[in-house]
Enzyme design. Structure first.
Site, short mmCIF file in Angstrom:
data_model
loop_
_atom_site.label_atom_id
_atom_site.label_comp_id
_atom_site.label_asym_id
_atom_site.label_seq_id
_atom_site.Cartn_x
_atom_site.Cartn_y
_atom_site.Cartn_z
N HIS A 1 -1.02 7.73 -5.57
CA HIS A 1 -2.18 6.99 -5.06
C HIS A 1 -3.36 7.95 -5.01
CE1 HIS A 1 -4.08 4.45 -1.55
NE2 HIS A 1 -4.89 4.60 -2.57
N HIS B 1 -11.30 14.22 -18.01
CA HIS B 1 -10.59 14.40 -19.28
C HIS B 1 -9.30 15.21 -19.11
CE1 HIS B 1 -11.55 18.71 -19.73
NE2 HIS B 1 -12.68 18.39 -19.10
N GLY C 1 0.81 -1.22 0.00
CA GLY C 1 0.00 0.00 0.00
C GLY C 1 0.85 1.27 0.00
#
Length: 214
Positions: free
Chosen positions: A150, A141, A71
């Site tokens: 992350h 976009h 993680g």
């Protein structure tokens, strides 16, 4: 369909979420997990912990593919170091995209990145290497996300945002369209970011402000 044999690196909670997506993607056969020495011999969701990252050179020679399931809370240092080690070994590095993610055919996803369930990536977005796009985040976009970032659960990155390398964006954060975020910045859970970040730091609140110490 012949599946590539996959070794995961990191046997914590994030690994469980990655396994869920890898199983759903159904392109790799997980053969084992690497973690700390004292965990060797244990299992995680039925998969054996077979060694440590010291075994990467020999496993690479055996033809395995690899994916980093360690993680990333705040600092990207550990994930980046593992990624660089895999690159130095010329090891095949997987890219994992949930079948429940919505990814524009006009977007690009770089090697080593995972898109969890219900992630949305819109047209002309560019996602860098070794990133985590966690469950339900929305990448609009023309967003550019650097390497080793992350983007946490349910975060919203609006159009034309530029995120540099090694950035952590917390769960439910909202990033206003058109702004830039400096490398190694940390955006707290639920933060609403309305202006550029030119120097790294920790930003929290609505509207978000730089945390100061002392």
């Amino acid at each position: 369909m012949n599946k590539n044999n996959l070794i995961l690196i990191g046997a914590g909670g994030h690994c469980k979420s990655c396994i869920e997506v890898i199983e759903a993607q159904d392109q790799y056969q997980i053969k084992g997990i690497l973690d700390l020495q004292h965990k060797v011999g244990e299992t995680l969701l039925g998969y054996p912990i077979i060694g440590t990252d010291d075994d990467l050179p020999s496993l690479t020679k055996q033809g395995y593919h690899f994916f980093i399931t360690l993680g990333q809370i705040k600092s990207a240092t550990a994930r980046k170091s593992l990624y660089q080690k895999l690159e130095s070994l010329h090891a095949p590095i997987a890219t994992i995209i949930s079948p429940y993610a919505i990814v524009s055919k006009h977007a690009s996803i770089a090697q080593g990145t995972i898109l969890m369930h219900h992630v949305k990536v819109n047209a002309s977005a560019q996602i860098g290497e070794n990133c985590i796009l966690n469950t339900g985040c929305n990448i609009e976009h023309d967003v550019h996300i650097g390497h080793h970032c992350h983007i946490s659960t349910q975060a919203i990155i609006n159009g034309d945002v530029n995120i540099a390398d090694e950035v952590f964006i917390g769960s439910g954060a909202i990033i206003r369209n058109g702004i830039s975020i400096a490398a190694s910045s940390i955006i707290g859970a639920g933060a609403v970011l309305l202006q550029n970040i030119d120097e790294p730091g920790i930003f929290v609140g609505n509207p978000s402000k730089r945390m100061t110490h002392g």
